[in-house]
Design a protein around this motif. Structure first.
Motif, PDB file in Angstrom:
ATOM      1  N   ASP A  23      33.543  11.546  22.293  1.00  8.00           N
ATOM      2  CA  ASP A  23      34.696  10.675  22.060  1.00  8.00           C
ATOM      3  C   ASP A  23      35.935  11.365  22.619  1.00  8.00           C
ATOM      4  O   ASP A  23      36.112  12.571  22.437  1.00  8.00           O
ATOM      5  CB  ASP A  23      34.929  10.426  20.562  1.00  8.00           C
ATOM      6  CG  ASP A  23      33.790   9.672  19.894  1.00  8.00           C
ATOM      7  OD1 ASP A  23      33.008   9.027  20.603  1.00  8.00           O
ATOM      8  OD2 ASP A  23      33.709   9.738  18.655  1.00  8.00           O
ATOM      9  N   ILE A  24      36.787  10.592  23.288  1.00 10.58           N
ATOM     10  CA  ILE A  24      38.046  11.154  23.784  1.00 10.58           C
ATOM     11  C   ILE A  24      39.061  10.033  23.915  1.00 10.58           C
ATOM     12  O   ILE A  24      38.701   8.881  24.195  1.00 10.58           O
ATOM     13  CB  ILE A  24      37.847  11.887  25.133  1.00 10.58           C
ATOM     14  CG1 ILE A  24      39.091  12.688  25.509  1.00 10.58           C
ATOM     15  CG2 ILE A  24      37.449  10.935  26.247  1.00 10.58           C
ATOM     16  CD1 ILE A  24      38.876  13.634  26.695  1.00 10.58           C
ATOM     17  N   SER A  25      40.326  10.362  23.708  1.00  7.65           N
ATOM     18  CA  SER A  25      41.418   9.391  23.835  1.00  7.65           C
ATOM     19  C   SER A  25      42.603  10.083  24.486  1.00  7.65           C
ATOM     20  O   SER A  25      42.907  11.237  24.158  1.00  7.65           O
ATOM     21  CB  SER A  25      41.803   8.853  22.453  1.00  7.65           C
ATOM     22  OG  SER A  25      42.885   7.951  22.553  1.00  7.65           O
ATOM     23  N   VAL A  26      43.252   9.396  25.421  1.00  2.43           N
ATOM     24  CA  VAL A  26      44.397   9.956  26.140  1.00  2.43           C
ATOM     25  C   VAL A  26      45.543   8.956  26.075  1.00  2.43           C
ATOM     26  O   VAL A  26      45.358   7.771  26.366  1.00  2.43           O
ATOM     27  CB  VAL A  26      44.043  10.273  27.607  1.00  2.43           C
ATOM     28  CG1 VAL A  26      45.252  10.836  28.343  1.00  2.43           C
ATOM     29  CG2 VAL A  26      42.867  11.247  27.680  1.00  2.43           C
ATOM     30  N   GLU A  27      46.727   9.429  25.710  1.00  4.02           N
ATOM     31  CA  GLU A  27      47.907   8.577  25.610  1.00  4.02           C
ATOM     32  C   GLU A  27      48.587   8.420  26.966  1.00  4.02           C
ATOM     33  O   GLU A  27      48.475   9.273  27.844  1.00  4.02           O
ATOM     34  CB  GLU A  27      48.909   9.181  24.613  1.00  4.02           C
ATOM     35  CG  GLU A  27      48.359   9.407  23.217  1.00  4.02           C
ATOM     36  CD  GLU A  27      48.068   8.115  22.502  1.00  4.02           C
ATOM     37  OE1 GLU A  27      48.951   7.243  22.467  1.00  4.02           O
ATOM     38  OE2 GLU A  27      46.945   7.961  21.986  1.00  4.02           O
ATOM     39  N   GLN A  28      49.318   7.324  27.108  1.00  2.00           N
ATOM     40  CA  GLN A  28      50.128   7.109  28.305  1.00  2.00           C
ATOM     41  C   GLN A  28      51.110   8.265  28.475  1.00  2.00           C
ATOM     42  O   GLN A  28      51.802   8.657  27.541  1.00  2.00           O
ATOM     43  CB  GLN A  28      50.911   5.797  28.180  1.00  2.00           C
ATOM     44  CG  GLN A  28      51.889   5.519  29.316  1.00  2.00           C
ATOM     45  CD  GLN A  28      51.183   5.168  30.610  1.00  2.00           C
ATOM     46  OE1 GLN A  28      50.318   4.316  30.619  1.00  2.00           O
ATOM     47  NE2 GLN A  28      51.557   5.821  31.699  1.00  2.00           N
ATOM     48  N   GLY A  29      51.160   8.844  29.673  1.00  2.00           N
ATOM     49  CA  GLY A  29      52.098   9.917  29.968  1.00  2.00           C
ATOM     50  C   GLY A  29      51.662  11.287  29.485  1.00  2.00           C
ATOM     51  O   GLY A  29      52.403  12.255  29.621  1.00  2.00           O
ATOM     52  N   GLU A  30      50.449  11.402  28.952  1.00  2.00           N
ATOM     53  CA  GLU A  30      49.958  12.679  28.446  1.00  2.00           C
ATOM     54  C   GLU A  30      49.283  13.473  29.563  1.00  2.00           C
ATOM     55  O   GLU A  30      48.689  12.894  30.482  1.00  2.00           O
ATOM     56  CB  GLU A  30      48.953  12.409  27.314  1.00  2.00           C
ATOM     57  CG  GLU A  30      48.812  13.544  26.331  1.00  2.00           C
ATOM     58  CD  GLU A  30      47.889  13.225  25.163  1.00  2.00           C
ATOM     59  OE1 GLU A  30      47.891  14.015  24.211  1.00  2.00           O
ATOM     60  OE2 GLU A  30      47.154  12.226  25.210  1.00  2.00           O
ATOM     61  N   ILE A  31      49.372  14.787  29.490  1.00  2.00           N
ATOM     62  CA  ILE A  31      48.631  15.685  30.371  1.00  2.00           C
ATOM     63  C   ILE A  31      47.624  16.427  29.510  1.00  2.00           C
ATOM     64  O   ILE A  31      48.000  17.238  28.658  1.00  2.00           O
ATOM     65  CB  ILE A  31      49.560  16.664  31.108  1.00  2.00           C
ATOM     66  CG1 ILE A  31      50.535  15.894  32.015  1.00  2.00           C
ATOM     67  CG2 ILE A  31      48.744  17.664  31.941  1.00  2.00           C
ATOM     68  CD1 ILE A  31      51.533  16.777  32.749  1.00  2.00           C
ATOM     69  N   VAL A  32      46.354  16.112  29.706  1.00  2.25           N
ATOM     70  CA  VAL A  32      45.280  16.660  28.876  1.00  2.25           C
ATOM     71  C   VAL A  32      44.336  17.467  29.757  1.00  2.25           C
ATOM     72  O   VAL A  32      43.915  17.000  30.819  1.00  2.25           O
ATOM     73  CB  VAL A  32      44.498  15.529  28.164  1.00  2.25           C
ATOM     74  CG1 VAL A  32      43.336  16.108  27.354  1.00  2.25           C
ATOM     75  CG2 VAL A  32      45.421  14.729  27.252  1.00  2.25           C
ATOM     76  N   SER A  33      44.011  18.680  29.326  1.00  2.97           N
ATOM     77  CA  SER A  33      43.035  19.507  30.032  1.00  2.97           C
ATOM     78  C   SER A  33      41.730  19.540  29.254  1.00  2.97           C
ATOM     79  O   SER A  33      41.729  19.602  28.023  1.00  2.97           O
ATOM     80  CB  SER A  33      43.557  20.940  30.190  1.00  2.97           C
ATOM     81  OG  SER A  33      44.565  21.007  31.173  1.00  2.97           O
ATOM     82  N   ILE A  34      40.613  19.486  29.987  1.00  2.30           N
ATOM     83  CA  ILE A  34      39.284  19.656  29.406  1.00  2.30           C
ATOM     84  C   ILE A  34      38.770  21.011  29.848  1.00  2.30           C
ATOM     85  O   ILE A  34      38.698  21.303  31.047  1.00  2.30           O
ATOM     86  CB  ILE A  34      38.317  18.552  29.867  1.00  2.30           C
ATOM     87  CG1 ILE A  34      38.857  17.160  29.516  1.00  2.30           C
ATOM     88  CG2 ILE A  34      36.941  18.748  29.232  1.00  2.30           C
ATOM     89  CD1 ILE A  34      37.994  16.011  30.028  1.00  2.30           C
TER      90      ILE A  34
END
Length: 219
Positions: A23-34
């Motif tokens: 499961d994963i969720s990303v918000e508008q304008g977010e910078i997410v690293s995996i």
């Protein structure tokens, strides 16, 4: 508001279960690293979220569309309009100039040639490459090639840019410049980035870090 959500993503290659209910969720304008060790499933997850591969089970929603239900031309059109990609190796077409490489996704999307060209030139200028518009990839440094790839990813104003080890082929100075570029683009365009990386500096700069191990998100 989440621009990207994935629920219970499973993927198997033969006898090997690569993703085990992610499961994963990303918000508008977010910078997410995996992040995570090799074999954790990071790139497989990124390719499924970016529609380059299909999950065996689970659902992915991007920009309000359940993309796991799309196929064929509908999927290709959605990918072209809503998704940008930056890979470790730039995948620029050697026979085309920098500006032509940036233009190609815009032309495929049916944009007017002159308008697409103008946006491509503006992006390359913003990325410090206004003096390199007509150079072919072979005449560009590694850092310059990666900036062209970033401009290409942005040409259609994508909902999300997916980056798979974007600094893996760059020296430390160019890697830092690319990190800063992602944050500048977020500031200017509210651009969303989901990045698979082994680069600890980039991961620490991100708004959020998702840690994967053995095909699962552990934090």
């Amino acid at each position: 508001m989440a621009i990207l959500t994935a629920k219970d993503i499973h993927k198997r290659y033969g006898a090997v279960e690569v993703l085990k209910g992610v499961d994963i969720s990303v918000e508008q304008g977010e910078i997410v690293s995996i992040v995570g060790s090799s074999g954790a499933g990071k790139s497989t997850l990124l390719h499924i979220l970016g529609t380059l591969d299909r999950a065996d089970a689970g659902a992915v929603t991007l920009a309000g569309e359940t993309i796991t239900r799309l196929d064929g031309r509908k999927l290709a059109n959605f990918r072209n309009r809503h998704i940008g990609f930056v890979f470790q190796f730039h995948h620029l077409l050697p026979e085309f100039s920098a500006v032509e490489n940036v233009c190609i996704p815009g032309w495929i999307a049916g944009g007017r040639k002159a308008e697409v060209r103008q946006r491509a030139e503006e992006l390359l200028q913003m990325l410090g490459l206004s003096h390199r518009l007509e150079n072919k990839p072979g005449a560009l440094s590694g850092g310059e090639q990666q900036r062209v790839a970033v401009a290409r990813a942005l040409i259609n104003k994508p909902s999300v840019v997916f980056a798979d080890e974007p600094t893996g082929n760059l020296d430390s100075a160019n890697a830092r410049d690319l990190h800063q570029l992602f944050f500048d683009l977020r500031k200017q365009f509210n651009q969303t980035f989901l990045i698979v990386t082994h680069n600890e500096e980039l991961a620490q700069l991100s708004d959020r870090t998702v840690v994967m191990k053995d095909g699962k998100v552990i934090s």
